[in-house]
Design a protein around this motif. Structure first.
Motif, mmCIF file in Angstrom:
data_model
loop_
_atom_site.group_PDB
_atom_site.id
_atom_site.type_symbol
_atom_site.label_atom_id
_atom_site.label_comp_id
_atom_site.label_asym_id
_atom_site.label_seq_id
_atom_site.Cartn_x
_atom_site.Cartn_y
_atom_site.Cartn_z
ATOM 1 N N LEU A 197 7.560 13.237 13.906
ATOM 2 C CA LEU A 197 8.214 11.946 13.724
ATOM 3 C C LEU A 197 8.406 11.251 15.070
ATOM 4 N N ALA B 5 5.158 9.643 15.920
ATOM 5 C CA ALA B 5 4.742 8.469 15.154
ATOM 6 C C ALA B 5 5.294 7.162 15.741
ATOM 7 N N PHE C 166 3.013 -4.798 6.744
ATOM 8 C CA PHE C 166 3.868 -4.591 5.570
ATOM 9 C C PHE C 166 3.651 -5.666 4.530
ATOM 10 N N TYR D 44 1.076 -7.416 3.953
ATOM 11 C CA TYR D 44 -0.156 -7.160 3.194
ATOM 12 C C TYR D 44 0.070 -6.021 2.203
ATOM 13 N N ASN D 45 0.682 -4.961 2.710
ATOM 14 C CA ASN D 45 0.873 -3.786 1.860
ATOM 15 C C ASN D 45 1.762 -4.068 0.654
ATOM 16 N N PHE D 46 2.778 -5.012 0.859
ATOM 17 C CA PHE D 46 3.636 -5.354 -0.285
ATOM 18 C C PHE D 46 2.794 -5.881 -1.429
ATOM 19 N N ARG E 72 0.036 -5.116 -2.352
ATOM 20 C CA ARG E 72 -0.754 -4.105 -3.070
ATOM 21 C C ARG E 72 0.078 -3.349 -4.111
ATOM 22 N N PHE E 73 1.421 -3.500 -4.019
ATOM 23 C CA PHE E 73 2.265 -2.764 -4.970
ATOM 24 C C PHE E 73 3.008 -3.646 -5.952
ATOM 25 N N ARG F 249 11.898 -1.182 8.312
ATOM 26 C CA ARG F 249 11.924 -0.724 6.917
ATOM 27 C C ARG F 249 12.129 -1.923 6.030
ATOM 28 N N PHE F 250 12.289 -1.690 4.765
ATOM 29 C CA PHE F 250 12.520 -2.846 3.884
ATOM 30 C C PHE F 250 13.434 -2.455 2.760
ATOM 31 N N ARG G 140 6.359 3.461 -6.445
ATOM 32 C CA ARG G 140 6.099 4.090 -5.150
ATOM 33 C C ARG G 140 6.708 3.268 -4.012
ATOM 34 N N LEU G 141 6.664 1.929 -4.232
ATOM 35 C CA LEU G 141 7.238 1.029 -3.223
ATOM 36 C C LEU G 141 8.758 1.154 -3.234
ATOM 37 N N GLU H 223 10.404 3.724 -4.000
ATOM 38 C CA GLU H 223 10.792 4.976 -3.351
ATOM 39 C C GLU H 223 10.926 4.807 -1.836
ATOM 40 N N LEU H 224 10.117 3.891 -1.300
ATOM 41 C CA LEU H 224 10.103 3.760 0.160
ATOM 42 C C LEU H 224 11.216 2.823 0.674
#
Lengths: 152, 176, 484
Positions: free
Chosen positions: B17, B20, B36, B38-40, B42-43, B148-149, B166-167, B169-170
């Motif tokens: 960690l 990272a 992020f 972009y990734n949002f 996708r979910f 984070r979000f 899954r989103l 969860e994050l």
């Protein structure tokens, strides 16, 4: 000296005559006693049932015993003679018309002193008888019956 | 023994960690936020959009904090839809947007924008503080060095959007 | 070990074959089962791991995209519960290491820069699964599972197989022994019975038979065979007994006939001669005692009567001899023939030595036979030679012998009157004469007697002659008197 007598046991009358003739020409003095069969011979030698048993046998010089006899055979008579002390000293000449070899052997086994075959030719037979008489009566000696130990 | 092992694994994890952020720290805050963004996309599923091949239009409202950082997104595909960027100047130009990035300069118009977004079925994203509490759907938060979000699922559902679990969860926080 | 195969007992062979084949079969079945099980288990393991990896990949896609290592770690740590997993590593889109679950091995996660060996490698199964989001690969998941469970599984399987195999084998041994009692038991009994029969020659022994299967049929057939042999033996014994009884009966009949014949010849010898002797004797007595009463004719008649009776007597003698040589038992001895012949010729010379005789007898001749009978033979033969050469100036008589294999041939040759070969077939028959009594006297029985004696000695006699040139008689006798 008294001549010993000859005892002839012969069943055939012809042979009796011829034998006596032959013996007489050989030895005129010797008496010839002729008996017809075996039983008669046994009776003469050992006495008959009537009890005439004490015949004196001392005068006997020789016995001419035919093998083939009626009633009791010659060989049987010979056997009886040899069994008894009364007679076992007697000279016995077996006479036969056959020349059966078995008879010859049996006769000697039973104690015959001599064995002769009667010859067909009478001249030869006479010669046999002459020789026989001369030998057994003149040359040969026999004991007296009384001189033998008595056995009873 | 097992405790020992756990401790060991924990140490390794901490090391990992630790590495990272070290890698990530090379990237700027908005670089991460752009990725992020972009990734949002996708979910999230837009139930009002019928044509699944229609371009996915990302609108940046207000002052653009990304600069050129969003340019790589142009033309990328998310769930089969090509991404397009727009920088509308007025509220009227917002029609057709699928994703609404609300910059900090628009905090005054926020209720209006949120309302619009709910009606039009737009996904609202912002790094305004307490954004989701104000009715926003996805808000960036900064935890130390790490971006984070948090998610206002209720707002999203009201706008007809479905957010992948899954989103959720994050997310640091989810309002339901 | 297999060299003694043919000498093994049937029992052992059966047992060995049964066990060999079944052990082989069981081993093959177990091996193939283990093989199949191993493969299936690997496949299962593989698919299980793929499923696990798939789930993990799906779960970790979002966390990867958002680079949420904490989330990733918590996702992966769920693998801790699966104890076959040795190592799990997560890599991001750029193949950089993100997070890992380290098992007991404590090995660092492999770098994806170089090619990774995947699948079953040594004691581990390795799997690299891409983490996809939509159509995009957002990272990769590496899983490594140790195969100890598989090994343990296979080991258990092997032990179970061995256990079941040995149980089956034990059952088979038991079965084979039972089977053997069923199959080889009767065969053994049969073979023992056969041996006992062969050893004791006791054909009344029977093999115990049970059932009507092939073995039962074999036993029955064997018993029938032995029964047939027994019956045949019995029949042979019976016929032998019968034969012996018949022979005994014949023998007693024969000896009775012989005794009768003997008695007959005895009386012939006695009773036929007696009258002759009387005729002769009284003839002689008549001539001696009454000769003077007879004229010459009467004396001649008397002489003829006596001569006839003498001839009759010699005929009877001849017949008696002939009958005696026919029935008398023989006593075979080795005989000095030369010596015997000299004795005979000496006797002949004593009777008449006119004309002077020249006699050649080969010395050292030996024959085997009954001496009395052979003397009769040669008395006759030499007597004939003597008689028929009496009218020559000089008698020449030769006796020689040649050995022809196992037969001795004795030739008696004279220089007498001989005989006509036309009448050869009458020569050895009784009462057949080839000369008139006025020429040569004789009974006609002599050569018949010779022939009889020679035949009893298993020999032969032959004669050759030419009138006026003498005669030759050849007697052939086996060298060994035992020849029958």
């Amino acid at each position: 000296m008294d001549a010993h007598s000859i005892l002839v046991v012969e069943d055939n009358p012809d042979d009796q005559v011829l034998t006596i003739r032959a013996l007489k020409s050989a030895s005129e003095n010797s008496p010839v006693i002729v008996l017809e069969d075996g039983q008669e011979a046994l009776n003469y030698l050992f006495g008959d049932e009537a009890g005439h048993s004490c015949r004196n046998l001392d005068s006997l010089g020789v016995v001419l015993l035919d093998v083939k006899l009626p009633k009791v055979s010659g060989l049987e008579v010979l056997k009886q003679i040899r069994c008894s002390p009364r007679t076992n000293w007697l000279p016995v000449v077996m006479v036969t018309s056959s020349d059966e070899p078995a008879d010859l052997l049996d006769a000697y086994r039973l104690g015959a002193n001599s064995f002769i075959t009667k010859q067909i030719n009478y001249r030869e037979f006479t010669e046999q008888m002459t020789v026989l008489a001369r030998y057994w009566l003149q040359i040969n000696k026999v004991p007296k019956a009384g001189s033998a130990p008595s056995i009873g | 023994m097992r405790d020992h092992l756990k401790y060991f694994i924990f140490t390794i994890l901490c090391l990992c960690l630790g590495l990272a952020p070290a890698n990530g720290s090379i990237r700027s805050e908005y670089e991460v936020k752009a990725a992020f963004l972009y990734n949002f996309t996708r979910f999230v599923r837009w139930s009002q959009v019928v044509d699944s091949t229609a371009p996915l239009i990302v609108c940046v409202v207000g002052d653009d904090p990304f600069g050129e950082l969003l340019d790589p997104l142009r033309g990328r595909k998310s769930q089969g839809r090509e991404l397009q960027l727009r920088y509308p100047d007025s509220t009227f130009e917002l029609t057709g947007c699928d994703v609404l990035y609300i910059s900090q300069s628009q905090s005054r118009n926020l209720p209006e924008l949120i309302n619009l977004a709910r009606q039009e079925g737009m996904l609202t994203v912002s790094d305004l503080p307490d954004f989701i509490r104000k009715g926003g759907m996805l808000g960036y938060v900064k935890k130390g060095n790490v971006i984070r979000f948090e998610i206002n699922l209720k707002a999203a559902t009201e706008a007809g959007l479905t957010i992948n679990s899954r989103l959720l969860e994050l997310a640091v926080r989810v309002l339901r | 070990m297999m060299r003694g195969w043919r000498y093994w007992r049937l029992k052992t062979k059966l047992l060995f074959l049964t066990l060999f084949v079944s052990t082989l079969g069981i081993a093959l079945v177990c091996a193939s089962l283990i093989f199949v099980e191993n493969r299936n288990y690997k496949k299962q393991l593989e698919s299980e791991l793929h499923v696990i990896a798939g789930i993990l990949a799906e779960q970790s896609a979002a966390a990867l995209v958002f680079e949420d290592n904490v989330q990733l770690t918590s996702i992966i740590s769920s693998l801790e519960r699966i104890n076959t997993i040795r190592q799990a590593c997560v890599y991001n889109e750029q193949d950089n290491f993100m997070t890992s679950l380290v098992g007991i091995d404590e090995q660092p996660c492999p770098s994806l820069d170089q090619r990774l060996e995947l699948g079953f490698v040594d004691d581990v199964y390795r799997l690299l699964m891409p983490v996809s989001l939509g159509n995009e690969t957002v990272g990769r998941l590496f899983l490594s599972s140790h195969l100890e469970v598989l090994r343990g599984h296979i080991r258990t399987f092997v032990w179970v197989a061995i256990g079941i195999g040995s149980t089956i084998l034990l059952a088979l041994v038991f079965l084979a022994l039972r089977l053997q009692r069923i199959v080889s038991g009767p065969i053994l009994t049969l073979s023992e019975t056969a041996e006992r029969i062969a050893m004791n020659h006791d054909y009344s022994i029977r093999a115990p038979v049970s059932g009507t299967d092939e073995l039962g049929r074999l036993g029955n057939t064997f018993n029938e065979m032995i029964g047939t042999i027994q019956q045949q033996n019995l029949r042979i014994l019976e016929s032998r007994d019968n034969l012996e009884r018949v022979v005994d009966a014949r023998t007693s009949e024969l000896s009775m006939a012989n005794r009768e014949l003997e008695a007959f010849s005895y009386s012939v010898s006695h009773d036929l001669r007696q009258p002759l002797r009387a005729i002769e004797g009284f003839g002689q007595a008549l001539e001696e005692d009454c000769g003077e009463h007879l004229n010459d004719v009467g004396k001649d008649y008397l002489r003829r009567i006596r001569a006839a009776s003498v001839r009759m007597a010699s005929l009877i003698d001849g017949l008696l001899i002939l009958s005696r040589v026919s029935r008398q038992s023989m006593e075979n001895h080795s005989i000095d023939l030369s010596q015997m012949l000299r004795e005979i010729t000496d006797e002949l010379k004593d009777i008449s030595d006119h004309p002077p005789a020249e006699i050649h007898i080969q010395p050292g001749m030996q024959v085997v036979g009954d001496s009395r009978m052979l003397r009769i033979v040669f008395q006759n033969l030499l007597g004939n030679a003597w008689k028929y050469s009496s009218k020559e100036k000089k008698r020449v008589i030769e006796v020689s012998a040649t050995l022809e294999g196992s037969v001795i041939a004795i030739e008696i040759r004279d220089n007498g009157v001989g005989f006509d070969m036309r009448y050869i077939d009458k020569l050895f028959v009784a009462f057949n004469r080839l000369h008139t009594p006025s020429e040569f006297g004789g009974t006609g029985i002599g050569l018949a007697t010779v022939y009889r004696v020679i035949r009893r000695h298993h020999g032969t006699i032959s004669a050759t002659s030419e009138v006026g040139k003498g005669a030759s008689f050849v007697v052939k006798l086996p060298v060994s008197g035992d020849q029958r």
